[in-house]
Design a protein around this motif. Structure first.
Motif, PDB file in Angstrom:
ATOM      1  N   VAL A   1       0.835  -1.204   0.000  1.00 19.40           N
ATOM      2  CA  VAL A   1       0.000   0.000   0.000  1.00 19.40           C
ATOM      3  C   VAL A   1       0.872   1.257   0.000  1.00 19.40           C
ATOM      4  O   VAL A   1       0.561   2.255  -0.653  1.00 19.40           O
ATOM      5  N   LEU A   2       2.000   1.167   0.721  1.00 16.14           N
ATOM      6  CA  LEU A   2       2.877   2.338   0.833  1.00 16.14           C
ATOM      7  C   LEU A   2       3.560   2.665  -0.494  1.00 16.14           C
ATOM      8  O   LEU A   2       4.094   3.743  -0.679  1.00 16.14           O
ATOM      9  N   GLU A   3       3.543   1.679  -1.417  1.00 15.77           N
ATOM     10  CA  GLU A   3       4.185   1.885  -2.727  1.00 15.77           C
ATOM     11  C   GLU A   3       3.206   2.429  -3.761  1.00 15.77           C
ATOM     12  O   GLU A   3       3.608   2.792  -4.858  1.00 15.77           O
ATOM     13  N   THR A   4       1.930   2.455  -3.443  1.00 16.38           N
ATOM     14  CA  THR A   4       0.964   2.913  -4.446  1.00 16.38           C
ATOM     15  C   THR A   4       1.134   4.408  -4.700  1.00 16.38           C
ATOM     16  O   THR A   4       1.579   5.152  -3.823  1.00 16.38           O
ATOM     17  N   SER A   5       0.751   4.812  -5.921  1.00 15.21           N
ATOM     18  CA  SER A   5       0.924   6.232  -6.251  1.00 15.21           C
ATOM     19  C   SER A   5      -0.003   7.095  -5.396  1.00 15.21           C
ATOM     20  O   SER A   5       0.349   8.214  -5.036  1.00 15.21           O
ATOM     21  N   GLU A   6      -1.192   6.541  -5.052  1.00 15.92           N
ATOM     22  CA  GLU A   6      -2.120   7.313  -4.202  1.00 15.92           C
ATOM     23  C   GLU A   6      -1.483   7.607  -2.852  1.00 15.92           C
ATOM     24  O   GLU A   6      -1.549   8.729  -2.357  1.00 15.92           O
ATOM     25  N   PHE A   7      -0.870   6.597  -2.260  1.00 12.55           N
ATOM     26  CA  PHE A   7      -0.267   6.794  -0.942  1.00 12.55           C
ATOM     27  C   PHE A   7       0.886   7.792  -1.019  1.00 12.55           C
ATOM     28  O   PHE A   7       1.003   8.702  -0.201  1.00 12.55           O
ATOM     29  N   ARG A   8       1.734   7.610  -2.029  1.00 11.67           N
ATOM     30  CA  ARG A   8       2.915   8.498  -2.157  1.00 11.67           C
ATOM     31  C   ARG A   8       2.470   9.953  -2.337  1.00 11.67           C
ATOM     32  O   ARG A   8       3.012  10.861  -1.743  1.00 11.67           O
ATOM     33  N   LYS A   9       1.461  10.105  -3.181  1.00 10.33           N
ATOM     34  CA  LYS A   9       0.953  11.442  -3.464  1.00 10.33           C
ATOM     35  C   LYS A   9       0.424  12.083  -2.177  1.00 10.33           C
ATOM     36  O   LYS A   9       0.746  13.216  -1.851  1.00 10.33           O
ATOM     37  N   TRP A  10      -0.368  11.321  -1.460  1.00 14.19           N
ATOM     38  CA  TRP A  10      -0.985  11.798  -0.220  1.00 14.19           C
ATOM     39  C   TRP A  10       0.099  12.147   0.802  1.00 14.19           C
ATOM     40  O   TRP A  10       0.066  13.167   1.467  1.00 14.19           O
ATOM     41  N   HIS A  11       1.076  11.252   0.891  1.00 13.39           N
ATOM     42  CA  HIS A  11       2.089  11.375   1.917  1.00 13.39           C
ATOM     43  C   HIS A  11       3.076  12.504   1.639  1.00 13.39           C
ATOM     44  O   HIS A  11       3.507  13.211   2.553  1.00 13.39           O
ATOM     45  N   ASP A  12       3.435  12.653   0.360  1.00 17.50           N
ATOM     46  CA  ASP A  12       4.517  13.589   0.037  1.00 17.50           C
ATOM     47  C   ASP A  12       4.060  15.035  -0.112  1.00 17.50           C
ATOM     48  O   ASP A  12       4.894  15.939  -0.077  1.00 17.50           O
ATOM     49  N   ALA A  13       2.753  15.239  -0.277  1.00 19.38           N
ATOM     50  CA  ALA A  13       2.277  16.596  -0.545  1.00 19.38           C
ATOM     51  C   ALA A  13       2.614  17.531   0.613  1.00 19.38           C
ATOM     52  O   ALA A  13       2.427  17.196   1.768  1.00 19.38           O
ATOM     53  N   GLU A  14       3.114  18.702   0.252  1.00 13.41           N
ATOM     54  CA  GLU A  14       3.506  19.679   1.280  1.00 13.41           C
ATOM     55  C   GLU A  14       2.507  20.816   1.361  1.00 13.41           C
ATOM     56  O   GLU A  14       2.577  21.650   2.227  1.00 13.41           O
ATOM     57  N   ASP A  15       1.622  20.889   0.400  1.00 12.12           N
ATOM     58  CA  ASP A  15       0.697  22.025   0.392  1.00 12.12           C
ATOM     59  C   ASP A  15      -0.723  21.547   0.131  1.00 12.12           C
ATOM     60  O   ASP A  15      -1.018  20.373   0.186  1.00 12.12           O
ATOM     61  N   GLY A  16      -1.596  22.449  -0.176  1.00 11.63           N
ATOM     62  CA  GLY A  16      -2.996  22.106  -0.363  1.00 11.63           C
ATOM     63  C   GLY A  16      -3.337  21.593  -1.756  1.00 11.63           C
ATOM     64  O   GLY A  16      -4.503  21.443  -2.092  1.00 11.63           O
TER      65      GLY A  16
END
Lengths: 117, 173
Positions: free
Chosen positions: A65-80
């Motif tokens: 799950v941690l490798e999915t693009s959804e997770f990475r996107k959610w996790h890495d975002a720094e702004d809104g």
């Protein structure tokens, strides 16, 4: 940052153990009033359940799950610019709790780093 | 990172206030208890019997607490296991906190039937469907078979069948 975090730095090898010990250590440091306040805020003790899940689970189950693009996107975002809410859904028994545990361990590491720098 | 597990068996104590309180408790525990929480506690103590915080108070305190940190992740497991009312109030509270805290990320797990409620509170969300991964099941079976106290009672054929059939069946879940 805080004394609690500096103290936690000594156990930085394992975030899993660290997150639990950190809470325990802190409870002894914050004094009677601090403990009263924590109890007043809520009678729930989520870290105890967290500990149970840690012991039960097989290493790295749910890692995908941690490798999915959804997770990475959610996790890495720094702004809104990215949706702030990630919802993992599935039928009973598919392992949602263990995935959530896995995600939180990763966060624990990052939160620790963020707070430390 | 703060977390919360919901549970059918503990619905009574998992009120919205208690759940928000548990999030607050973990945030407060991280860097020492912030002054604004200490003040709220002292205020509450003055009243007869010392009252607990109400949901709107908690939301206000959570806004302050999350805004003062660089990044906050809130993980809530099995959201479908708390009562519909508590869940609605919890989601609304989180939405309210999110409005003021762009540094907050929320991770939720639950069964798909609460999808509509989540969409109602947050609008568009990122979503990941979960089903047991083949590799995870195989590793679990290997672990269990490896711990067999009487390994000679099981033939290679049975072992091979277990490793083949169980992952197939579970993948249909």
């Amino acid at each position: 940052m805080s004394s609690g975090y500096q103290q936690a730095g000594g156990y930085a090898n394992s975030f899993n153990n660290n997150s639990f010990n950190n809470i325990v250590n802190f409870n002894t440091e914050i004094g009677d009033e601090g403990r009263q306040i924590l109890q007043w805020l809520s009678p729930l003790e989520p870290h105890q359940r967290h500990q149970g899940v840690r012991i039960d689970r097989l290493d790295s189950v749910g890692n995908w799950v941690l490798e999915t693009s959804e997770f990475r996107k959610w996790h890495d975002a720094e702004d809104g610019s990215v949706e702030p809410v990630l919802f993992c859904y599935g039928n009973p028994g598919v392992g949602k709790t263990y995935v959530r545990y896995e995600a939180s361990c990763l966060e624990e590491g990052n939160a620790w780093i963020t707070n430390h720098l | 990172m703060v977390g919360l597990y919901c549970d059918f068996l503990a619905q009574h104590e998992q009120s919205t206030a208690n759940m928000l309180g548990a999030i607050l408790k973990q945030l407060a525990n991280r860097g020492g208890i912030p002054e604004h929480i200490k003040e709220a506690f002292q205020e509450a103590k003055k009243e007869f019997g010392g009252r607990g915080l109400r949901v709107p108070d908690m939301v206000e305190i959570l806004k302050k607490s999350t805004a003062s940190l660089p990044r906050v992740f809130i993980c809530i497991d099995a959201l479908d296991e708390c009562t519909a009312k508590h869940r609605r109030d919890l989601l609304e509270s989180l939405r309210e906190i999110l409005r003021m805290s762009p540094n907050l990320r929320i991770f939720l797990t639950g069964r798909s039937h609460i999808d509509d409620e989540i969409a109602k509170s947050f609008g568009k969300t990122l979503r990941i469907p979960l089903s047991p991964a083949h590799a995870d099941i195989k590793r679990y079976l290997e672990m269990r078979l490896g711990g067999d106290t009487d390994p000679y009672a099981m033939g290679d054929e049975l072992r091979a069948d277990i490793m083949r059939i169980i992952p197939e069946k579970i993948s249909d879940m």
